[in-house]
Design an enzyme around this catalytic site. Structure first.
Site, short mmCIF file in Angstrom:
data_model
loop_
_atom_site.label_atom_id
_atom_site.label_comp_id
_atom_site.label_asym_id
_atom_site.label_seq_id
_atom_site.Cartn_x
_atom_site.Cartn_y
_atom_site.Cartn_z
N GLY A 170 -6.14 4.08 -6.61
CA GLY A 170 -7.18 3.05 -6.49
C GLY A 170 -7.90 2.84 -7.82
N SER A 171 -8.81 1.89 -7.81
CA SER A 171 -9.44 1.47 -9.07
C SER A 171 -10.38 2.53 -9.63
CB SER A 171 -10.19 0.15 -8.86
OG SER A 171 -11.21 0.35 -7.88
N THR A 172 -10.93 3.37 -8.76
CA THR A 172 -11.82 4.44 -9.27
C THR A 172 -10.98 5.60 -9.79
OG1 THR A 172 -13.41 3.79 -7.57
CG2 THR A 172 -13.87 5.82 -8.77
N LYS A 206 -20.22 2.54 -1.65
CA LYS A 206 -19.31 3.10 -0.63
C LYS A 206 -20.06 3.95 0.40
CE LYS A 206 -15.73 1.49 -2.94
NZ LYS A 206 -14.61 2.35 -3.35
N GLU A 208 -1.98 10.49 0.01
CA GLU A 208 -3.30 11.01 -0.40
C GLU A 208 -3.71 12.15 0.51
OE1 GLU A 208 -5.62 7.44 -0.05
OE2 GLU A 208 -5.44 6.98 -2.18
N GLY A 256 -10.68 8.31 -4.90
CA GLY A 256 -11.76 7.44 -4.46
C GLY A 256 -11.86 7.42 -2.94
N ALA A 257 -12.71 6.57 -2.43
CA ALA A 257 -12.84 6.38 -0.98
C ALA A 257 -13.39 4.99 -0.72
CB ALA A 257 -13.77 7.43 -0.38
N GLY A 314 -6.05 0.96 -0.14
CA GLY A 314 -5.00 0.69 -1.13
C GLY A 314 -3.62 0.96 -0.55
O1 DER Z 1 -6.64 3.45 -0.87
C1 DER Z 1 -7.35 4.43 -1.13
O2 DER Z 1 -7.41 5.45 -0.41
C2 DER Z 1 -8.27 4.35 -2.32
O3 DER Z 1 -8.54 5.65 -2.81
C3 DER Z 1 -9.57 3.71 -1.84
O4 DER Z 1 -10.03 4.47 -0.81
C4 DER Z 1 -10.59 3.58 -2.94
O5 DER Z 1 -10.15 2.57 -3.78
P1 DER Z 1 -11.13 1.98 -4.90
O6 DER Z 1 -11.48 3.15 -5.79
O7 DER Z 1 -10.25 0.97 -5.59
O8 DER Z 1 -12.31 1.38 -4.21
#
Ligand code: DER
Length: 234
Positions: A29-31, A125, A107, A86-87, A101
């Site tokens: 994911g982006s984080t 979040k 994960e 991320g979450a 994602g």
């Molecule tokens: O898909 C996932 O599990 C990602 O980790 C998501 O939960 C967080 O994505 P983001 O960092 O792009 O918001």
């Protein structure tokens, strides 16, 4: 500070938990991609040595390969020292919704094998209760009769809507995960209720593989907000 700045701040703080010689779960994911980039940066600077990454998606594997992070898998490294990811939602008990994602299965497999699971989020979040923000709870299902599985999931909860996730780029075809499965998105008008009970009911539906509630798994949640970074420990 933009949301992207906050994601990067949280990611860099999480990488402080990474020490040389560790096996690291690399999130998706982006984080998480900021954490992967930071690990690569420290490896290239010689600040970190002997790191092995366990990627949680093909997307993260590609990023890690491009950045030169040595990679392996759970078959060769069944225990992960630290996983960083991320979450989509974090509740007050540090339970998570993940998977928007589409990578929730890999994960959860990697993060369940981690001694420490560091979650990195920007403050947007944080929620009072999972599933009450109107966003989806993703459920990975086998493609065989997925519409029927979606209907069975919908009937588990009062006020629940189930939709098979589609791919915008592929004119409405179902989204296909790294594991060649589909994702059913569950939307809860009246909340999920007891999370453990909901987890068991969802996993009890034939054809369901895994869902995006990560209950009691996070060790620490690093929250980057406009007023600074907060560490939430279980
Ligand atoms: O898909 C996932 O599990 C990602 O980790 C998501 O939960 C967080 O994505 P983001 O960092 O792009 O918001």
């Amino acid at each position: 500070l933009s949301q992207e700045d906050l994601k990067k701040i949280a990611a860099h703080k999480a990488v402080d938990y990474v020490k040389s010689g560790m096996v690291i779960g690399l999130g998706t994911g982006s984080t998480a991609q900021h954490a992967v980039a930071r690990i690569a940066e420290l490896l290239n600077q010689g600040e970190l040595t002997n790191i092995i990454g366990i990627p949680t998606s093909k997307q993260t594997l590609d990023q890690a390969v491009a950045l030169g992070i040595p990679l392996s898998d759970l078959d060769d490294h069944p225990t992960v020292d630290v996983a960083i990811d991320g979450a989509d939602e974090v509740d007050t008990e540090l339970n998570l919704i993940k998977g928007r994602g589409g990578s929730l299965l890999r994960e959860k497999m990697v993060e369940a094998s981690a001694k420490k699971f560091i979650v990195i989020v920007d403050e947007s979040k944080l929620v009072r209760g999972l599933g009450s923000s109107g966003h989806a709870l993703p459920v990975e299902v086998v493609p065989f009769c997925a519409k029927n599985t979606a209907r069975k999931l919908e009937r588990l909860f009062d006020g629940c809507k189930a939709e098979i996730r589609v791919c915008r780029q592929r004119n409405g075809e179902p989204f296909v995960t790294d594991n060649a499965n589909y994702i059913v998105n569950l939307f809860f008008e009246k909340g999920i209720g007891n999370l453990e009970a909901a987890s068991e009911r969802i996993l009890g539906v034939e054809g369901v593989i895994e869902h995006g509630m990560f209950l009691g798994m996070a060790t620490t949640v690093v929250v980057a907000g406009k007023s600074g970074v907060t560490f939430l420990d279980k």
